[in-house]
Design a protein around this motif. Structure first.
Motif, PDB file in Angstrom:
ATOM      1  N   ASP A  67       0.078   6.432   4.400  1.00 27.67           N
ATOM      2  CA  ASP A  67      -0.060   5.256   3.253  1.00 27.67           C
ATOM      3  C   ASP A  67      -1.002   5.579   2.157  1.00 27.67           C
ATOM      4  O   ASP A  67      -2.172   4.837   1.977  1.00 27.67           O
ATOM      5  N   THR A  83       0.861   0.444  -1.488  1.00 25.23           N
ATOM      6  CA  THR A  83       1.462   1.825  -0.708  1.00 25.23           C
ATOM      7  C   THR A  83       2.908   1.670  -0.946  1.00 25.23           C
ATOM      8  O   THR A  83       3.511   0.580  -1.057  1.00 25.23           O
ATOM      9  N   ARG A 109       4.969   1.891   1.503  1.00 26.54           N
ATOM     10  CA  ARG A 109       5.471   0.926   2.614  1.00 26.54           C
ATOM     11  C   ARG A 109       5.198  -0.442   2.481  1.00 26.54           C
ATOM     12  O   ARG A 109       6.160  -1.203   2.734  1.00 26.54           O
TER      13      ARG A 109
END
Length: 204
Positions: free
Chosen positions: A74, A25, A27
């Motif tokens: 995500d 992802t 993140r």
């Protein structure tokens, strides 16, 4: 697939080649990058944008694929095997250089430092010295305000991207987005006021 693979920062490329990042992802990639390269917490919103922009280019080039299952939070991406054979340019702009450019791209560089003359025999400055002092102070204030404006503008864009990519986040960050937008508008007004003041001072 694009015929010309894009340039990419080597540090991002190395992360993408790690087995654990075969699926990732934005993140997770950002957190790994920040941890490995000591990126300050206050720069992580900008870092996420930096990585996201480059992953989009790799998707266009057919080297990374977005999961067909659209997630509100995500979103998953997959590194394709073709990335290992791609003739990527690994001299892409670094995050530090990109961030500095974002902050200072519209700042007016002062060609030379203004020297304020001092007359120890007089407690009052001459008109020319007062003008030079005012000009120096205004130029400094303008550069600082422009830098703050660009940083806030980046924050506005990051919040907007987050709301687009993660709709479930929108109710909790829409107020932050509006606050950042209002701050950017006020800062733009201050930039214009300072620029006009400098222009008037230069014309006197």
């Amino acid at each position: 697939m694009s015929g010309t693979p894009p340039s990419i920062e080597e540090r991002i490329f190395e992360l993408l080649l790690e087995t654990d990042n075969a699926q990732f992802t934005i993140r997770s990639l950002r957190d790994q990058y920040a941890h490995q390269h000591g990126i300050a917490a206050e720069q992580r919103v900008a870092l996420r944008r930096f990585i996201y922009e480059r992953i989009k280019k790799l998707i266009t080039a057919g080297l990374v694929e977005k999961d067909r299952e659209k997630r509100k939070r995500d979103q998953l991406y997959f590194v394709l095997p073709s990335i290992r054979e791609a003739s990527l340019c690994l001299e892409g702009e670094s995050f530090e250089a990109w961030h500095q450019r974002l902050v200072s791209q519209t700042a007016n560089e002062t060609t030379e430092t203004t020297v304020i003359p001092k007359d120890e025999s007089s407690s009052e400055q001459s008109p020319s010295a007062m003008k030079a002092s005012s000009q120096y102070a205004l130029e400094k204030a303008l550069k600082e305000t422009q830098s703050e404006f660009l940083s806030t503008l980046g924050e506005v864009e990051a919040f907007r991207e987050l709301m687009d990519e993660y709709p479930d986040l929108k109710p909790s960050i829409v107020v932050d987005h509006r606050d950042a937008y209002d701050r950017s508008a006020r800062l733009m007004g201050r930039v214009r006021a300072l620029e006009k003041s400098l222009h008037r001072l230069g014309g006197t």
